[in-house]
Write a protein that holds these residues in place. Structure first.
Motif, PDB file in Angstrom:
ATOM      1  N   PRO A   1       0.838  -1.207   0.000  1.00  0.00           N
ATOM      2  CA  PRO A   1       0.000   0.000   0.000  1.00  0.00           C
ATOM      3  C   PRO A   1       0.869   1.252   0.000  1.00  0.00           C
ATOM      4  N   GLY A   2       0.508   2.219  -0.806  1.00  0.00           N
ATOM      5  CA  GLY A   2       1.322   3.414  -0.958  1.00  0.00           C
ATOM      6  C   GLY A   2       2.270   3.343  -2.131  1.00  0.00           C
ATOM      7  N   SER A   3       2.418   2.151  -2.732  1.00  0.00           N
ATOM      8  CA  SER A   3       3.280   2.014  -3.905  1.00  0.00           C
ATOM      9  C   SER A   3       2.475   2.324  -5.173  1.00  0.00           C
ATOM     10  N   MET A   4       3.167   2.410  -6.293  1.00  0.00           N
ATOM     11  CA  MET A   4       2.524   2.753  -7.553  1.00  0.00           C
ATOM     12  C   MET A   4       2.078   1.499  -8.287  1.00  0.00           C
ATOM     13  N   ALA A   5       0.831   1.476  -8.721  1.00  0.00           N
ATOM     14  CA  ALA A   5       0.315   0.350  -9.499  1.00  0.00           C
ATOM     15  C   ALA A   5       0.667   0.484 -10.968  1.00  0.00           C
ATOM     16  N   GLY A   6       0.752   1.711 -11.437  1.00  0.00           N
ATOM     17  CA  GLY A   6       1.038   1.952 -12.844  1.00  0.00           C
ATOM     18  C   GLY A   6       0.762   3.412 -13.179  1.00  0.00           C
ATOM     19  N   ARG A   7       0.555   3.676 -14.457  1.00  0.00           N
ATOM     20  CA  ARG A   7       0.246   5.029 -14.924  1.00  0.00           C
ATOM     21  C   ARG A   7      -0.991   4.982 -15.805  1.00  0.00           C
ATOM     22  N   THR A   8      -1.712   6.088 -15.822  1.00  0.00           N
ATOM     23  CA  THR A   8      -2.926   6.134 -16.630  1.00  0.00           C
ATOM     24  C   THR A   8      -2.598   5.874 -18.096  1.00  0.00           C
ATOM     25  N   SER A   9      -3.355   4.979 -18.703  1.00  0.00           N
ATOM     26  CA  SER A   9      -3.096   4.624 -20.097  1.00  0.00           C
ATOM     27  C   SER A   9      -3.791   5.553 -21.080  1.00  0.00           C
ATOM     28  N   HIS A  10      -4.697   6.376 -20.582  1.00  0.00           N
ATOM     29  CA  HIS A  10      -5.423   7.337 -21.418  1.00  0.00           C
ATOM     30  C   HIS A  10      -5.494   8.676 -20.691  1.00  0.00           C
ATOM     31  N   THR A  11      -5.708   9.724 -21.439  1.00  0.00           N
ATOM     32  CA  THR A  11      -6.152  10.965 -20.815  1.00  0.00           C
ATOM     33  C   THR A  11      -7.523  10.704 -20.214  1.00  0.00           C
ATOM     34  N   TRP A  12      -7.715  11.092 -18.959  1.00  0.00           N
ATOM     35  CA  TRP A  12      -8.978  10.826 -18.259  1.00  0.00           C
ATOM     36  C   TRP A  12      -9.530  12.164 -17.792  1.00  0.00           C
ATOM     37  N   PHE A  13     -10.626  12.583 -18.388  1.00  0.00           N
ATOM     38  CA  PHE A  13     -11.078  13.960 -18.225  1.00  0.00           C
ATOM     39  C   PHE A  13      -9.896  14.861 -18.611  1.00  0.00           C
TER      40      PHE A  13
END
Length: 524
Positions: free
Chosen positions: A283-295
Motif C-alpha cells: 500500500p502506498g506504492s505505484m500500481a502503474g500510470r494512466t493509459s489514457h487521458t482521463w477527463f
C-alpha cells in the motif's frame, strides 16, 4: 517557481462516490489544502439473481457513472495539474471481469516503436508499471501510421464526447461486504485459514466458495477478480491483472499478513480457483500510470495501489499515534494504531469482536468494525416512510431524517434501550436487534431516535471497551464519517460515551486519505 504537487483522491463507498483534489501547502498546519471535492450518490443497488434476498449486490456501471460525474464536476484546470491518483473503496467486496476481452483504442501501455523495422514494431507491456516488454509482430503496411495502441480488458474507453471515459465491459455485479448469503453453517464447512483473521460472509473468498458450490458456471465466465477499487485502478492503468494491497487482501480472508501471501495450498486443496486472486503490492506504492487521458488528467499520471477505505479514512485524520479514529458512515469502525513491531495472534478467533488489519509500513490497526451504523438509521427512516405510505401519506426520506434528528436533539435523554444490530455482527452473525425498557413516556420520535443513536455507540463499546483503548495508550478520539458529520445527536452520544477528548475533524474521509497518501509519496 515550481508548481506545488496536486493529487486526486477517489473513494468508492457503499452508498456514494467521492473525489477530492489536494495541493501541497508547506506553510499550512496540515501540510495540504483542499482545492475541490465532490460526492455523488451511487444508487447502484441491484437484485441478486443467485443469492435472492440474502444477496447484496451493486451494478458496477452505475458506480462508474457516479465516478465520472464526480470527475466532471471538478475544475478542469486543476485536473490538468494532477500528478498522482490515490484510490480507496469499500473493503471485503468482490467483482469479476473478463481480462481477455476488450477493444483497441488510444493509449500508452502498448507502444509502437517502428524504427523502420518491418515486422516487430510493437512493444507490449507484460506487467504492472510497464517494467517488462516483448516485441509483437504488426503488419508492414501499418508501420508508419499507428503510433499508440492500447488493448483494454474489462472496460471500453470511449471518446464519443469530451472528456474520455471508460465504461465497464464483461464485468459482474459487485457483491458487497453487506452480503449475507454465507450462513453460519456454510462458513463452518470452509477450510480453516492460515491467517489471524477469520472469514465472514461478505468476504471475497467466502463469496467465491459460495459461488463455487452454488453457481460454478458463473465463475467460468471470468478470468480475474478484485475489489471495486482494484478494478478502477486496473482500468485506469490498463493492467492485464489487478494488483491488490495487503489491506484489501486481508479483508477477503485466506491471506497471511506476515508472509504477505494467499493461503494458496489450503485453497487449492479445497478446489478454489486461485487464478482469480490478485497479485499483492505494498500500500502506498505505484500500481502503474494512466493509459489514457482521463477527463483533463494527462495520460501517464501515476496511480497508486488501491487502499481500503478504513485505512484511508484513518490516514486522513490520525494526527498522532495516540489518536483513535471513529468512523461512522454506512457502517462503524473504531481504530487505534498498534505499537511498531506488534504481531497479531497466529490463529483466528471467530468470536473476537476486535480484528487487527494491516495499515502502512507493516504496522497494524486494532479495529472494532460494526456492520450497524448509518445503515441502521437509513433502515429506520425507510420504515417510517413505508408506514406513512401505508397510511396514505407521501413524504421524502430526507424530510423524515431531518425532522427525526431535530426531535432527538430536543430530547436530551431517554430510558429506552435499542440494540441496533439489524444486520448482526461478523462475530455474532445470528444476532438480531431488540428494543427494551419500553414505557409509555418514551415512545416519541425524539425518544426513539435518541435511543437508536445511543445504541449504535453502545454496541461499539460492547465490541471494544473504551478501557482497552486506554491500555493501548489512546489519548484522543477523532470522529469522522458521513453519518457522524450530519447527525448532531450521534455526535452528542459519542461525546457522552468516550472518556477522552473527542474532536470532529473537517475534510476527514477516505477520499482525502487516498489523496494524502499519494501527496506525501510524491513529496518524499
Amino acid at each position: 517557481m515550481a508548481s506545488r504537487p496536486v493529487t486526486l483522491g477517489i473513494d468508492l463507498g457503499t452508498t456514494s462516490v467521492k473525489a477530492a483534489l489536494l495541493e501541497a501547502a508547506p506553510g499550512h498546519p496540515s501540510g495540504f489544502v483542499v482545492l475541490a471535492s465532490c460526492a455523488r450518490a451511487a444508487g447502484a443497488e441491484t437484485e441478486s439473481a443467485a443469492a435472492g434476498p440474502q444477496g447484496r449486490e451493486q451494478d458496477v456501471t452505475r458506480i462508474i457513472q457516479a465516478l465520472n460525474e464526480c470527475l466532471d464536476a471538478l475544475p478542469p484546470r486543476q485536473l490538468q495539474r494532477v500528478r498522482a491518483i490515490g484510490v480507496s473503496g469499500q473493503m471485503h467486496g468482490i467483482l469479476f471481469w473478463k481480462a481477455g476481452q476488450g477493444m483497441l483504442g488510444v493509449g500508452n501501455d502498448l507502444m509502437l516503436r517502428s524504427l523502420n523495422r518491418p515486422r516487430t514494431g510493437l512493444r507490449r507491456a507484460l506487467g504492472p508499471g510497464q517494467r517488462r516488454f516483448k516485441d509483437v509482430p504488426i503488419p508492414t503496411q501499418y508501420r508508419f501510421s499507428i503510433f499508440f495502441i492500447s488493448f483494454v480488458a474489462g472496460c471500453e474507453w470511449t471518446e464519443r464526447g469530451s472528456p474520455p471515459v471508460f465504461e465497464p465491459r464483461a464485468v459482474s455485479h459487485l457483491v458487497t461486504w453487506q452480503d449475507s448469503r454465507c450462513n453460519s453453517g456454510f462458513l463452518a464447512s470452509l477450510p480453516k485459514p492460515a491467517s489471524h483473521l477469520s472469514v465472514a460472509t461478505g468476504f471475497g473468498c467466502a463469496t467465491i466458495f459460495w459461488l463455487l458450490k452454488n453457481s460454478p458456471e458463473f465463475l467460468k465466465s471470468y478470468d480475474v477478480a478484485g475489489t471495486i477499487q482494484d478494478y478502477v485502478v486496473a482500468m485506469l492503468c490498463g493492467l492485464p491483472r489487478p494488483l491488490m494491497s495487503d489491506q484489501n487482501a486481508a479483508s477477503w480472508g485466506y491471506f497471511n499478513t506476515q508472509s504477505q501471501s494467499w493461503n494458496s495450498d489450503i485453497l487449492q486443496m479445497a478446489g478454489f480457483p486461485t487464478h482469480l486472486l490478485p497479485d499483492i503490492a505494498e500500500p502506498g506504492s505505484m500500481a502503474g500510470r494512466t493509459s489514457h487521458t482521463w477527463f483533463e488528467i494527462p495520460a501517464g499520471t501515476q496511480v497508486g495501489v488501491a487502499l481500503g477505505d478504513l485505512q484511508a479514512s484513518v490516514y486522513s485524520c490520525m494526527g498522532q499515534r495516540t489518536d483513535a479514529v471513529l468512523n461512522i458512515s454506512t457502517s462503524v469502525q473504531l481504530a487505534a494504531s498498534m505499537p511498531v513491531g506488534f504481531q497479531p495472534p497466529q490463529t483466528p478467533d471467530p468470536a473476537a469482536p476486535v480484528a487487527f488489519f494491516p495499515y502502512f509500513d507493516r504496522t497494524y490497526l486494532g479495529v472494532a468494525a460494526s456492520l450497524n451504523g448509518g445503515n441502521v438509521l437509513a433502515t429506520f427512516v425507510h420504515m417510517l416512510v413505508q408506514w406513512m405510505t401505508d397510511l396514505g401519506l407521501e413524504v421524502e426520506e430526507s424530510t423524515v431524517y431531518s425532522r427525526m434528528i431535530q426531535a432527538a436533539a430536543q430530547q436530551k435523554d431517554t430510558h429506552l434501550t435499542i440494540t441496533p444490530t439489524v444486520l448482526g455482527e461478523r462475530h455474532l452473525p445470528d444476532q438480531l436487534a431488540s428494543v427494551t425498557r419500553i414505557s409509555s413516556s418514551d415512545l416519541s420520535l425524539g425518544h426513539v431516535t435518541r435511543a437508536l443513536c445511543r445504541g449504535i455507540v453502545q454496541n461499539l463499546h460492547s465490541m471494544l471497551p473504551f478501557q482497552q483503548l486506554q491500555e493501548w495508550g489512546v489519548e484522543r478520539v477523532v470522529g469522522s464519517g458521513s453519518a457522524l458529520s450530519r447527525n448532531e445527536v450521534l455526535k452528542q452520544e459519542v461525546q457522552r460515551a468516550f472518556p477522552f477528548p473527542v474532536c470532529f475533524g473537517q475534510d476527514v474521509d477516505a477520499a482525502f486519505g487516498a489523496a494524502l497518501v499519494m501527496l506525501r509519496r510524491d513529496i518524499s
